[in-house]
Scaffold this motif. Structure first.
Motif, PDB file in Angstrom:
ATOM      1  N   TRP A 197      54.995  41.169  39.625  1.00  0.00           N
ATOM      2  CA  TRP A 197      53.386  40.716  39.500  1.00  0.00           C
ATOM      3  C   TRP A 197      53.193  40.510  37.910  1.00  0.00           C
ATOM      4  O   TRP A 197      53.792  40.894  36.887  1.00  0.00           O
ATOM      5  CB  TRP A 197      52.530  41.526  39.835  1.00  0.00           C
ATOM      6  N   ALA A 198      52.012  39.758  37.812  1.00  0.00           N
ATOM      7  CA  ALA A 198      51.414  39.540  36.303  1.00  0.00           C
ATOM      8  C   ALA A 198      50.012  39.454  36.761  1.00  0.00           C
ATOM      9  O   ALA A 198      49.736  38.894  37.767  1.00  0.00           O
ATOM     10  CB  ALA A 198      52.277  38.281  35.775  1.00  0.00           C
ATOM     11  N   SER A 199      49.304  39.649  35.581  1.00  0.00           N
ATOM     12  CA  SER A 199      47.863  39.006  35.613  1.00  0.00           C
ATOM     13  C   SER A 199      47.377  38.897  34.391  1.00  0.00           C
ATOM     14  O   SER A 199      47.852  39.206  33.425  1.00  0.00           O
ATOM     15  CB  SER A 199      47.005  40.486  36.215  1.00  0.00           C
ATOM     16  N   ALA A 200      46.144  38.350  34.539  1.00  0.00           N
ATOM     17  CA  ALA A 200      45.269  37.834  33.066  1.00  0.00           C
ATOM     18  C   ALA A 200      43.900  37.539  33.648  1.00  0.00           C
ATOM     19  O   ALA A 200      43.610  37.267  34.645  1.00  0.00           O
ATOM     20  CB  ALA A 200      46.036  36.570  32.404  1.00  0.00           C
ATOM     21  N   THR A 201      43.024  38.000  32.579  1.00  0.00           N
ATOM     22  CA  THR A 201      41.732  37.598  32.665  1.00  0.00           C
ATOM     23  C   THR A 201      41.138  36.807  31.247  1.00  0.00           C
ATOM     24  O   THR A 201      41.656  37.334  30.308  1.00  0.00           O
ATOM     25  CB  THR A 201      41.010  38.952  33.200  1.00  0.00           C
ATOM     26  N   HIS A 202      40.043  35.998  31.667  1.00  0.00           N
ATOM     27  CA  HIS A 202      39.572  35.262  30.279  1.00  0.00           C
ATOM     28  C   HIS A 202      38.171  35.066  30.501  1.00  0.00           C
ATOM     29  O   HIS A 202      37.769  35.011  31.569  1.00  0.00           O
ATOM     30  CB  HIS A 202      40.379  34.239  30.008  1.00  0.00           C
ATOM     31  N   PRO A 203      37.186  35.481  29.432  1.00  0.00           N
ATOM     32  CA  PRO A 203      35.945  35.142  29.550  1.00  0.00           C
ATOM     33  C   PRO A 203      35.689  33.752  29.841  1.00  0.00           C
ATOM     34  O   PRO A 203      34.473  33.332  30.284  1.00  0.00           O
ATOM     35  CB  PRO A 203      35.306  35.734  28.379  1.00  0.00           C
ATOM     36  N   GLY A 204      36.466  32.783  29.707  1.00  0.00           N
ATOM     37  CA  GLY A 204      36.170  31.478  29.846  1.00  0.00           C
ATOM     38  C   GLY A 204      35.581  30.961  28.458  1.00  0.00           C
ATOM     39  O   GLY A 204      35.602  31.503  27.209  1.00  0.00           O
ATOM     40  N   LEU A 205      35.271  29.776  28.455  1.00  0.00           N
ATOM     41  CA  LEU A 205      34.783  29.128  27.016  1.00  0.00           C
ATOM     42  C   LEU A 205      33.387  28.845  26.521  1.00  0.00           C
ATOM     43  O   LEU A 205      32.846  28.455  25.698  1.00  0.00           O
ATOM     44  CB  LEU A 205      35.551  27.846  26.853  1.00  0.00           C
ATOM     45  N   ARG A 206      32.748  29.329  27.808  1.00  0.00           N
ATOM     46  CA  ARG A 206      31.466  29.165  27.691  1.00  0.00           C
ATOM     47  C   ARG A 206      30.351  30.404  27.883  1.00  0.00           C
ATOM     48  O   ARG A 206      29.073  30.468  27.858  1.00  0.00           O
ATOM     49  CB  ARG A 206      30.969  28.144  28.828  1.00  0.00           C
TER      50      ARG A 206
END
Length: 295
Positions: free
Chosen positions: A11-20
């Motif tokens: 498995w792999a995962s990632a999270t990001h707040p986004g650009l806005r």
């Protein structure tokens, strides 16, 4: 001695707040036997707290090799009680939840699926991508009642069921038999609001390992249709992506599953019910080649 897991995964995962957005209201856990994403709502502070509570209650099951329906239901009940106790100005806080847990029936590997809200879980098997969860959203209800005209004019983020947020709707929970070679995608709507199912299918089917798939999906969500020399066109919301590959599965010949008994219900049903609850199937590309040790 700990029993061997009925499904061995990469498995792999990632999270990001986004650009806005300045904060990230998504929470997730990607640790066998749990692969879950929660998307908070109710203002950034309250949303972060709500999604964090939901994941934390489920994470109490992470020391096990498998999770049962009753255990997951109990965790979500505890989460609801805690979320409803969170104060804050404005609308009450709440969270979506979607994802899979490794489960078993008499030692045979099953995916335990849970969903409440509009975050999604997909399954790619034999090159076919299927959305295995049903959105609890106003748009989906209008589509289910053959009102695409109204659905087109309705905001996508209006959900009809959540953990907290003034909702008393329960999560859909059901089981499907796992198959060696399954690839599952668990994501918040920050991915699906930016990337089409067709592109998601192509990325999942044509990337070798989960890390690469997660990287490409996140890039697609952040950059949208922008060219390489243009500013990013996506990333309007928080984005969380988990990709899980079934490397080895303890299985038998039977091919049964349980699914929500009705489109919006949480009871157990039949394969026919499962079919009606997973309308987003498409065939794209080839079956993925599994990576190894992508944790």
């Amino acid at each position: 001695m700990t029993a061997a897991a009925p499904i061995t995964v990469d498995w792999a995962s990632a999270t990001h707040p986004g650009l806005r957005r300045r904060s990230n209201e998504d929470s997730h856990i990607a640790q066998p036997p749990l692969f879950l994403v929660a998307d908070g709502m109710g203002g950034h502070a309250a949303g972060e707290v709500a999604s964090g509570i939901v994941v934390a209650e489920c994470a109490r099951l992470a020391a096990q090799s498998t999770v049962s329906v009753d255990q997951l239901q109990d965790a979500l009940t505890r989460a609801r009680v805690r979320v409803e106790q969170v104060g804050g100005a404005g609308r009450p806080p709440g969270s979506t939840l979607t994802g899979v847990a490794v489960s078993d029936v008499d030692g045979v590997g099953y995916w335990l699926i849970a969903n409440v809200g509009d975050s999604r879980t997909y399954r790619l098997t034999d090159g076919r991508l299927t959305q295995v969860t049903v959105d609890h959203s106003m748009v989906q209800e209008l589509l289910a009642h053959s009102r695409p005209d109204l659905a087109a004019r309705t905001a996508r983020n209006v959900i009809t069921r959540a953990i907290g947020a003034g909702s008393d709707g329960v999560a859909d929970i059901w089981m499907i038999p796992a198959t060696q070679g399954d690839r599952l995608l668990v994501c918040s709507d920050g991915l699906t609001s930016e990337v089409s199912d067709e592109l998601i299918a192509a990325i999942l089917a044509n990337t070798r390992d989960p890390r690469t798939a997660v990287t490409h999906l996140m890039s697609a969500a952040l950059h949208g249709a922008a060219a390489a020399d243009e500013p990013p066109a996506g990333g309007r919301d928080n984005i969380t992506v988990i990709v899980v590959d079934a490397r080895e599965v303890s299985s038998f010949e039977a091919d049964e599953d349980t699914a929500p008994g009705t489109r919006w219900g949480g009871g157990h049903g039949t394969r026919a019910a499962a079919s009606s609850a997973t309308p987003r199937g498409m065939r794209q590309g080839e079956s993925p080649h599994l990576g190894k040790d992508s944790s």
